[in-house]
Design an enzyme around this catalytic site. Structure first.
Site, PDB file in Angstrom:
ATOM      1  N   HIS A 198       0.793  -1.139  -0.068  1.00  0.00           N
ATOM      2  CA  HIS A 198       0.063  -0.038  -0.019  1.00  0.00           C
ATOM      3  C   HIS A 198       0.851   1.098  -0.109  1.00  0.00           C
ATOM      4  CE1 HIS A 198       0.650   0.829   4.160  1.00  0.00           C
ATOM      5  NE2 HIS A 198       0.537  -0.653   4.581  1.00  0.00           N
ATOM      6  N   ASP A 254      -0.168   4.241   0.991  1.00  0.00           N
ATOM      7  CA  ASP A 254      -0.409   5.392   2.140  1.00  0.00           C
ATOM      8  C   ASP A 254       0.078   5.011   3.390  1.00  0.00           C
ATOM      9  OD1 ASP A 254      -2.084   2.725   2.053  1.00  0.00           O
ATOM     10  OD2 ASP A 254      -3.513   4.031   3.486  1.00  0.00           O
ATOM     11  N   ASP A 280       6.390   0.777   6.883  1.00  0.00           N
ATOM     12  CA  ASP A 280       4.937   0.432   6.647  1.00  0.00           C
ATOM     13  C   ASP A 280       4.259   1.484   5.758  1.00  0.00           C
ATOM     14  OD1 ASP A 280       2.545  -0.805   7.029  1.00  0.00           O
ATOM     15  OD2 ASP A 280       1.988   0.186   8.615  1.00  0.00           O
ATOM     16  N   GLU A 325      -5.130   1.730   2.530  1.00  0.00           N
ATOM     17  CA  GLU A 325      -5.227   0.522   3.344  1.00  0.00           C
ATOM     18  C   GLU A 325      -5.189   0.804   4.689  1.00  0.00           C
ATOM     19  OE1 GLU A 325      -3.212  -2.778   5.801  1.00  0.00           O
ATOM     20  OE2 GLU A 325      -2.692  -0.441   5.497  1.00  0.00           O
ATOM     21  N   GLU A 326      -4.708   2.021   5.269  1.00  0.00           N
ATOM     22  CA  GLU A 326      -4.594   2.466   6.431  1.00  0.00           C
ATOM     23  C   GLU A 326      -6.013   2.941   7.223  1.00  0.00           C
ATOM     24  OE1 GLU A 326      -2.284   1.498   8.585  1.00  0.00           O
ATOM     25  OE2 GLU A 326      -0.415   1.675   7.279  1.00  0.00           O
ATOM     26  N   GLU A 356       3.927  -6.275   3.837  1.00  0.00           N
ATOM     27  CA  GLU A 356       3.987  -5.834   5.186  1.00  0.00           C
ATOM     28  C   GLU A 356       5.109  -6.318   5.986  1.00  0.00           C
ATOM     29  OE1 GLU A 356       1.800  -3.702   6.406  1.00  0.00           O
ATOM     30  OE2 GLU A 356       0.018  -3.983   5.286  1.00  0.00           O
ATOM     31  N   HIS A 369       3.578   2.689  12.541  1.00  0.00           N
ATOM     32  CA  HIS A 369       2.656   3.490  13.174  1.00  0.00           C
ATOM     33  C   HIS A 369       3.342   4.309  14.408  1.00  0.00           C
ATOM     34  CE1 HIS A 369      -0.999   1.256  11.488  1.00  0.00           C
ATOM     35  NE2 HIS A 369      -0.086   1.198  10.689  1.00  0.00           N
TER      36      HIS A 369
END
Length: 381
Positions: A78, A80, A110, A142-143, A167, A354
């Site tokens: 992903h 984003d 990520d 995705e997030e 991932e 994150h």
């Protein structure tokens, strides 16, 4: 392998913001990242398809294909990132910083870094005739909503036999993860003066009955369903937030509860929602008030690929690790819906995702590139 070229790619990816968020004030387009990847892959001879998301022209997926045929391998990620707390970062989130044998930057782990490593891995295959296609898949949102992956399912593309989602798993193969549901229960009672309860129906009191029912439902799920592969082997249900009423001297006219439910493989979001609706229906009848159970977002189903599948056996052999389960959700169930054997497998660690000062260890570069090249050789050559 050219460190300069790799560092340049990582620098360009990190410096382009692509935050996805349910808060419109923080949400950003991922198109600049898609266009950047498309430009690089076009130069390498890939055919490019950019698919804007329905009703979101500033968001898009990318399908880049080298070779042709009915099978093939997808390397997916992903584009984003999550939002960030700038004051908690030691480094500039949008500037690739090298320190202590690590690269720092928002999304480096990520999972923008995976795209750069995948592009590095494919270079030896550019002058070879592939027997099966190699596809680089880059998705949006995705997030937040998984709308990019949902759009792919609606479009029924890409088509391939195997998919690796990069991932951060520490290069350990993941063949199973729980799903995620974020749900809302809304009760519309009847407001009135608190001096006479007969004048209304207190939504908070009704919610008290609903919460008892939800907690009983949680216990029922934990009793009926257990998968020891997971660290927490039962479905979990968390009461996240509750809102109701506006003043002590008014009968509460409306109350809303939001909760999170993590299903095991074999349990499905729509079925679980209907199970709970059936359990609160008698409360609605008894109090003569409407009670709605609805999704905050469509949810992500649990994911499981057979341990005896070709892909899982292959990655276990190549990595030397037995396939494991994780608690976090990915786009894997959507690629599975498209007919692909799917594994979640990539560089970095989810513990860095994150987080302030998100990083990717430079030590992971060579093992990741080597692993991807081995997979390309097996499934495309």
């Amino acid at each position: 392998m050219s460190k300069l070229q790799l560092t340049t790619m990582l620098t360009n990816l990190i410096e382009v913001p692509s935050i996805s968020c349910t808060n419109p004030k923080l949400d950003q387009s991922n198109k600049p990242v898609i266009d950047l990847l498309a430009s690089w892959l076009t130069d390498l001879g890939f055919s490019i398809e950019i698919l804007p998301l329905p009703n979101q022209p500033n968001k898009a997926n990318l399908i880049a294909t080298l070779g042709s045929g009915p099978g093939g391998l997808v390397l997916a990620g992903h584009t984003d990132t999550v939002p960030y707390d700038e004051q908690r970062w030691q480094y500039d989130p949008f500037k690739l910083t090298e320190a202590g044998n690590k690269w720092f930057g928002l999304g480096i782990c990520d999972m923008k870094g995976f795209f750069a490593l995948a592009i590095e891995a494919i270079k030896p295959f550019l002058d070879k005739e592939l027997k099966q296609p190699l596809i680089i898949l880059a998705t949006a949102d995705e997030e937040s909503s998984m709308d990019g992956a949902r759009a792919l399912v609606e479009a029924a593309k890409p088509k391939a036999r195997y998919a690796v989602i990069g991932e951060p798993t520490g290069l350990k193969p993941i063949y199973m993860h729980k799903g995620i549901m974020m749900e809302k229960v809304r009760i519309k009672g009847k407001s009135g003066h608190s001096s006479n309860p007969a004048l209304g129906v207190n939504a908070i009191e009704v919610m008290h009955q609903v919460i008892d029912t939800i907690l009983s439902f949680r216990s029922e799920l934990a009793t009926r369903y257990n998968n020891p592969i997971f660290e927490v082997p039962v479905p979990t249900l968390n009461l996240g937030c509750i809102h109701g009423g506006d003043n002590p001297n008014r009968i509460c006219g409306e109350c809303t509860l939001e909760y999170d439910l993590r299903p095991l493989p074999g349990l499905y979001c729509d079925e679980l929602r209907e199970m709970l609706r059936a359990r609160v229906a008698p409360i609605s009848h008894d109090y003569q008030v409407p009670i709605s159970v609805e999704a905050i977002f469509p949810g992500v189903e649990a994911f499981s690929t057979g341990k005896d599948s070709t892909l899982i056996k292959t990655v276990e052999t190549l990595t030397g690790h037995h396939a494991e389960s994780v608690a976090f959700a990915t786009e894997a169930p959507f690629l599975q819906q498209l007919g692909m054997e799917t594994v979640v497998l990539g560089p970095g660690n989810i513990d860095q995702a994150h987080q302030p000062d998100e990083y990717l260890s430079m030590d992971t570069v060579k093992p990741t590139v080597k692993l991807l090249q081995q997979l390309i050789s097996k499934f495309c050559c």
